[in-house]
Design a protein around this motif. Sequence first.
Motif, PDB file in Angstrom:
ATOM      1  N   SER A  19      74.392  75.834  45.327  1.00 61.17           N
ATOM      2  CA  SER A  19      74.128  74.633  46.117  1.00 61.17           C
ATOM      3  C   SER A  19      74.527  74.817  47.571  1.00 61.17           C
ATOM      4  N   ASP A  20      75.584  75.604  47.790  1.00 60.21           N
ATOM      5  CA  ASP A  20      76.124  75.744  49.148  1.00 60.21           C
ATOM      6  C   ASP A  20      77.116  76.894  49.158  1.00 60.21           C
ATOM      7  N   GLU A  21      77.167  77.647  50.236  1.00 60.37           N
ATOM      8  CA  GLU A  21      78.190  78.671  50.454  1.00 60.37           C
ATOM      9  C   GLU A  21      78.456  78.778  51.960  1.00 60.37           C
ATOM     10  N   PHE A  22      78.704  77.635  52.574  1.00 62.99           N
ATOM     11  CA  PHE A  22      78.801  77.559  54.029  1.00 62.99           C
ATOM     12  C   PHE A  22      79.910  78.455  54.576  1.00 62.99           C
ATOM     13  N   THR A  54      82.593  76.181  49.812  1.00 64.71           N
ATOM     14  CA  THR A  54      81.525  75.318  50.295  1.00 64.71           C
ATOM     15  C   THR A  54      82.028  74.402  51.411  1.00 64.71           C
ATOM     16  N   ARG A  55      81.089  73.745  52.082  1.00 63.46           N
ATOM     17  CA  ARG A  55      81.464  72.830  53.172  1.00 63.46           C
ATOM     18  C   ARG A  55      82.130  71.576  52.616  1.00 63.46           C
ATOM     19  N   ASN A  58      81.218  66.688  50.288  1.00 64.41           N
ATOM     20  CA  ASN A  58      80.092  66.602  49.356  1.00 64.41           C
ATOM     21  C   ASN A  58      80.206  65.294  48.574  1.00 64.41           C
ATOM     22  N   ASP A  62      79.300  70.740  44.046  1.00 64.09           N
ATOM     23  CA  ASP A  62      78.643  72.016  44.304  1.00 64.09           C
ATOM     24  C   ASP A  62      78.574  72.839  43.022  1.00 64.09           C
ATOM     25  N   ASP A 147      83.902  69.783  46.133  1.00 64.35           N
ATOM     26  CA  ASP A 147      83.613  70.936  46.982  1.00 64.35           C
ATOM     27  C   ASP A 147      84.894  71.743  47.118  1.00 64.35           C
TER      28      ASP A 147
END
Length: 322
Positions: A19-22, A54-55, A58, A62, A147
């Motif tokens: 979903s996210d790996e900022f 992640t960021r 959320n 995530d 997150d």
Amino acid sequence: MCCVDLASVSLGSKIVSFSDEFFAEAENMLKDTEAVFLPEEFTERGKWMDGWETRRHNKKYDWAIVQLGYAGAIYGFDIDTSHFTGNHAPVVSIEAANATEADVRSGKAQFEEILPKVDMNPGSHHYFVYSAPTKAYTHLRVNNYPDGGIARLRVYGQVVPQTIVASADGLVDLAFVGNGGRAVACSNQHFCSPSNLLLPGRGKTMGDGWETRRSRTPNHNDWAILKLGVPGYVDKVEFDTKQFCGNFPPLVTLHGTVSAEDVPAADAQWTELVGGVPLTADAQHYFDAVGPKDVAFTHVKFTMYPDGGIKRIRINGRPASS
């Protein structure tokens, strides 16, 4: 019960979606090495972290989907938040599926929960052990609520081969991890584990073989017992000392036995398959197996005189049953 890390990159495990790996990539969770912290290391997005991060903020959660290198039955997990102290994932759950990569990517795979939501502490290992192994799975979905960061994910289990991996000549590496082979006992693993002997490929460094401590006792030897994933008739053997140059074993032997146990009994009868043969540095060594050709062995015992290290062992033969 001897297990392997089914999520290890050494087995070919990978992240197929997330979903996210900022702040940090999900694939970091699968590294074989322990997580490290570099106080002065930053990226254009913030603090460099050795894990998946992640960021913030959320509103849901995530997730990251892991494709295991080989399908396997799971005995437990280590969800590691090392070095994530103000930014760790507060709650984690895990779902699993047995599906093709195409079905996972398309959303057709059916995931089921195998680890309900559990609280995470900062900078800690979190161990979860099942009373009985799960059925075989190919993929895991790691859910991160809401997150944050996870340093490493270890998935302890046993490979359950979906198909048997054979070589071009039709022989099967009976001990290969992808065929269900496991290291079940050894005399010493001071520097690295005999489980590495059964991994794919020839490895990257000396650290992904098996190496014992230096012996100081006369007539010493070190040994490892490998349970074959596929019981069978042993025809050819390979001993690979890649990158072992000043610490390879001068002399080795290989014996086989038949046992219904994970670890053969102390009084098990061992049959010689490869007599005392010398090895050299950083080389692949090939031998024809001796001994009976009508015995389907379940285990082999590799012995080094007096000690040392070796990268890979291949036990090539014919499966006892198709």
